[in-house]
Design a protein around this motif. Structure first.
Motif, short mmCIF file in Angstrom:
data_model
loop_
_atom_site.label_atom_id
_atom_site.label_comp_id
_atom_site.label_asym_id
_atom_site.label_seq_id
_atom_site.Cartn_x
_atom_site.Cartn_y
_atom_site.Cartn_z
N VAL A 132 0.81 -1.22 0.00
CA VAL A 132 0.00 0.00 0.00
C VAL A 132 0.84 1.27 0.00
CG1 VAL A 132 -1.66 1.32 1.37
CG2 VAL A 132 -2.08 -1.04 0.90
N ARG A 133 1.96 1.25 0.73
CA ARG A 133 2.87 2.41 0.73
C ARG A 133 4.30 1.92 0.52
NH1 ARG A 133 -1.25 3.41 3.87
NH2 ARG A 133 -0.45 1.89 5.33
N CYS A 246 -4.49 4.23 -5.02
CA CYS A 246 -4.45 2.95 -4.30
C CYS A 246 -4.12 1.76 -5.20
CB CYS A 246 -5.81 2.73 -3.64
SG CYS A 246 -5.84 1.27 -2.60
N VAL A 248 -4.57 -1.46 -4.18
CA VAL A 248 -5.31 -2.66 -3.76
C VAL A 248 -6.17 -3.30 -4.88
CG1 VAL A 248 -7.11 -3.50 -2.16
CG2 VAL A 248 -5.24 -2.08 -1.31
N GLN A 283 -12.49 -4.89 1.72
CA GLN A 283 -11.91 -3.56 1.43
C GLN A 283 -13.01 -2.51 1.44
OE1 GLN A 283 -8.98 -2.81 1.58
NE2 GLN A 283 -7.95 -4.77 1.32
N HIS A 320 -16.81 2.03 3.05
CA HIS A 320 -16.60 3.15 2.11
C HIS A 320 -17.79 4.09 2.25
CE1 HIS A 320 -15.99 5.48 -1.46
NE2 HIS A 320 -14.86 4.83 -1.72
N PRO A 345 -13.25 5.67 6.65
CA PRO A 345 -12.15 6.45 6.07
C PRO A 345 -12.65 7.60 5.19
CG PRO A 345 -11.73 4.12 5.84
CD PRO A 345 -13.17 4.26 6.26
N ARG A 359 -12.87 9.34 -5.04
CA ARG A 359 -13.58 8.69 -3.93
C ARG A 359 -15.10 8.68 -4.18
NH1 ARG A 359 -11.51 5.37 -0.22
NH2 ARG A 359 -12.80 6.22 1.44
N ILE A 386 -6.78 9.01 6.91
CA ILE A 386 -6.59 10.27 6.17
C ILE A 386 -5.23 10.26 5.46
CG2 ILE A 386 -6.30 12.80 6.41
CD1 ILE A 386 -8.21 12.57 8.83
N PHE A 416 -1.63 9.15 7.05
CA PHE A 416 -0.53 8.77 6.16
C PHE A 416 -0.12 9.94 5.28
CE2 PHE A 416 -3.64 5.29 6.56
CZ PHE A 416 -2.88 4.34 7.22
N ILE A 417 1.18 9.96 4.95
CA ILE A 417 1.61 10.85 3.86
C ILE A 417 1.41 10.08 2.57
CG2 ILE A 417 3.61 11.95 2.77
CD1 ILE A 417 4.67 12.64 5.49
N SER A 419 1.80 8.22 -0.70
CA SER A 419 2.96 7.51 -1.25
C SER A 419 2.62 7.07 -2.68
CB SER A 419 3.21 6.28 -0.35
OG SER A 419 4.14 5.41 -0.91
N ARG A 421 2.21 5.10 -5.92
CA ARG A 421 2.30 3.67 -6.25
C ARG A 421 2.34 3.53 -7.76
NH1 ARG A 421 3.96 0.43 -3.17
NH2 ARG A 421 5.45 2.06 -3.51
N1 SAM Z 1 -10.46 -0.08 1.59
C1 SAM Z 1 -10.16 0.80 2.60
C2 SAM Z 1 -10.83 2.14 2.32
O1 SAM Z 1 -11.21 2.46 1.24
O2 SAM Z 1 -10.89 2.90 3.24
C3 SAM Z 1 -8.70 1.04 2.84
C4 SAM Z 1 -7.69 0.07 2.44
S1 SAM Z 1 -6.04 0.68 2.45
C5 SAM Z 1 -5.23 -0.82 2.71
C6 SAM Z 1 -5.87 1.47 4.03
C7 SAM Z 1 -5.54 2.92 3.95
O3 SAM Z 1 -4.27 3.12 3.39
C8 SAM Z 1 -6.45 3.77 3.09
O4 SAM Z 1 -7.64 4.10 3.74
C9 SAM Z 1 -5.61 4.98 2.82
O5 SAM Z 1 -5.78 5.96 3.81
C10 SAM Z 1 -4.20 4.43 2.91
N2 SAM Z 1 -3.56 4.41 1.58
C11 SAM Z 1 -3.90 3.67 0.51
N3 SAM Z 1 -3.08 3.96 -0.54
C12 SAM Z 1 -2.21 4.89 -0.10
C13 SAM Z 1 -1.14 5.61 -0.71
N4 SAM Z 1 -0.81 5.40 -1.98
N5 SAM Z 1 -0.44 6.50 0.05
C14 SAM Z 1 -0.78 6.72 1.34
N6 SAM Z 1 -1.79 6.07 1.96
C15 SAM Z 1 -2.50 5.18 1.25
#
Ligand code: SAM
Ligand code: SF4
Length: 532
Positions: A132-133, A246, A248, A283, A320, A345, A359, A386, A416-417, A419, A421
């Motif tokens: 994820v990061r 993201c 995922v 998720q 969500h 979130p 979103r 956030i 989180f800052i 990141s 991907r």
């Molecule tokens: N499915 C969940 C949702 O939509 O809230 C979250 C899954 S993700 C594994 C968990 C969290 O990681 C997210 O809610 C987001 O805040 C954070 N996240 C995901 N991608 C990120 C990225 N590229 N950089 C920073 N934080 C990220």
């Protein structure tokens, strides 16, 4: 989720690493091609590729039906593969990965392996990774470096990499080139294949790579080794939301729901085994059931059915905001075993940033949803995730996040800052926000969350709350630790025989990230066993 934010999630700037150099296989020779598998020799190491990840395929969302498989994953002939051997799994990332590890532990033990926590004793070590990061990925490569010396001392050790990082072609290429002492790489869709892949790695002596990039089927009846009082239950897999930051949806495949009868049977069995709490996992649990073609049954229906099962606490993650409907609010408001904590979130408080994150809700929609939830469940505790420093986030847009957090009064947050991907749309967006500015924003946000967390805990002062006692405090063996229905961490004095029971605790001294209290009553079971 644990109480409290996680602090700086990304302590150093992302460098936009160039993995392309790991794709130079010009020195690779094909050694063997049979049954759709190709064995290459790369720098003296034989590598059999059953399937490589493909980003293009991971992105696809076709119309074909999801199949549910009920066959046994460990055939009779592999039930003694692990006799006299030990396994160890290191797990990174989210609850989904924790739960996948429980499945792999179940598979290992059905093959006769015993668990160990000592890496020098292990015959198989797996790294179940998170993508994820970038800093999560760095940790895995660091650990692989540490494990190299162990592998050199003990060449018969099987070293494997699985989880979300394995779904990235760049990561697999890098391991093949730079960490050729790894024996096994498999993806999130290949977990049930672990027994066969281990057998190949043991008997073939080559590195085995099997990463399917399909949208995913559902594999039922996998053994699971759970421990403790709380159990994870997957209700769905994958994600179709494709938020622009993201990874995922690429690593976990298409959104697909387990059949309600399979979920309910599993929850009933957990209740029978004496678990005190379950967390339903997905998720985006609010999309549960959207993929059913033969019935109209959604997340609210599932929660309403699970509410009737005799398990004391039911949680779910992650919600969500876009799919959170009034029917679900109505069911959650019935309470009982459905606890009054919702992890919701928000990611940003700026409608413009939310739009660029794809979103598919606005600040106003989110605030209206919070208002409707609070109206129906007045004592609800809300927590969130956030991201700060999304590409191009302005100071004003960040301040909109602060003002939304203040308005909603989240009790805690994972912060989180951003990141980047590789392969996601946001990674291509222009980013003019210096890293130091992002770090400062994270600090400001964390300070606000800390303030709100204390405020939320202070509201409980003098109240008596129900606590599920989970164990002794890390810092003091005379002190017990547990969680309230709203998932707040609480410490109080009591005998260790109360572990696993529900105790009424009076809140005496709320702190920022935990609460101190005093037992207000002996738990029901303890009272009965003492003839009280
Ligand atoms: N499915 C969940 C949702 O939509 O809230 C979250 C899954 S993700 C594994 C968990 C969290 O990681 C997210 O809610 C987001 O805040 C954070 N996240 C995901 N991608 C990120 C990225 N590229 N950089 C920073 N934080 C990220
Ligand atoms: Fe990622 Fe968005 Fe799916 Fe959550 S909903 S897993 S943040 S794409």
């Amino acid at each position: 989720m644990t109480q409290g934010n996680r602090g700086p999630a990304n302590p150093k700037p992302d460098t936009g690493k160039d993995y392309s150099k790991y794709f130079d296989f010009s020195d690779a020779k094909i050694v063997k091609e049979e049954n759709g598998k190709t064995t290459y020799r790369i720098k003296g190491r034989d590598i059999t590729i059953n399937a490589m990840p493909s980003y293009k395929d991971e992105k696809k969302r076709g119309k074909e039906e999801i199949r549910v498989h009920y066959e046994n994953a460990v055939p009779e002939e592999l039930r003694t593969l692990g006799r006299g051997k030990k396994y160890l799994i290191y797990t990174y990332g989210c609850q989904m990965n924790e739960h996948d590890t429980e499945v792999m532990r179940g598979l290992f033990e059905e093959m006769g392996f015993a668990p160990t926590t000592e890496r020098t004793e292990a015959d198989v070590i797996l790294l179940n990774t998170c993508a994820v990061r970038e800093n999560a990925e760095d940790k895995v490569f660091g650990e692989l470096g540490h494990l190299k010396s162990l592998k050199l001392e003990k060449p018969e050790l099987i070293l494997g990499v699985c989880g979300c990082m394995s779904q990235e072609a760049a990561v697999v290429g890098r391991i093949m080139q730079k960490h050729a002492y790894v024996d096994l790489i498999f993806g999130t869709h290949n977990i049930h294949r672990l027994p066969h892949l281990l057998q190949e790695a043991y008997f073939g002596k080559e590195m085995v790579v099997e990463v399917w990039s399909k949208e995913g089927d559902i594999i039922e009846n996998l053994p699971k080794k759970r421990e403790g009082l709380r159990a994870w239950v997957n209700i769905m897999y994958g994600c179709d939301k494709f938020c622009t930051y993201c990874i995922v949806p690429y690593t976990r495949g298409k959104e697909r729901s387990r059949l309600p009868e399979d979920v309910i049977a599993e929850v009933r069995e957990l209740a029978r085994q004496g678990f005190k709490e379950i967390t339903l996992l997905g998720q985006n649990v609010n999309a549960y059931g959207k993929d059913f073609t033969d019935r109209n049954y959604r997340f609210a229906d599932l929660m309403d059915d699970i509410r009737k099962i005799d398990i004391p606490r039911v949680r779910f993650t992650t919600s969500h905001p876009r799919d959170f409907d009034d029917r679900l609010i109505e069911v959650l408001a019935k309470g009982g075993n459905l606890v009054e904590h919702i992890h919701l979130p928000v990611q940003s408080g700026s409608s413009e940033i939310l739009k660029r994150m794809s979103r598919k809700y606005s600040r106003e929609h989110f605030l209206d949803l919070v208002r409707r939830i609070r109206e129906a469940i007045p004592n609800v505790v809300l927590t969130t995730d956030i991201i700060v420093g999304f590409p191009g986030e302005t100071e004003e847009q960040f301040e909109e996040t602060l003002s939304l957090v203040r308005e909603v009064k989240f009790a805690s947050a994972f912060t989180f800052i951003y990141s980047p991907r590789e392969g996601t749309p946001a990674a291509e967006m222009e980013d003019n926000v210096p890293y130091e500015v992002k770090q400062k924003r994270l600090e400001r946000l964390n300070a606000l969350i800390a303030e709100l967390s204390l405020e939320s805990n202070l509201q409980l002062k003098g109240q008596t709350v129900e606590v599920l006692v989970e164990g002794v405090s890390k810092n003091n063996p005379n002190v017990l630790s547990g969680r309230t229905r709203s998932n707040k961490l609480i410490h109080f004095e009591g005998p260790q025989e109360w572990i696993g029971q529900f105790v009424k605790v009076k809140v005496t001294a709320p702190q920022t990230w935990y609460i101190r209290g005093e037992a207000a009553d002996v738990p029901v079971q303890a009272a009965l066993s003492h003839g009280a």
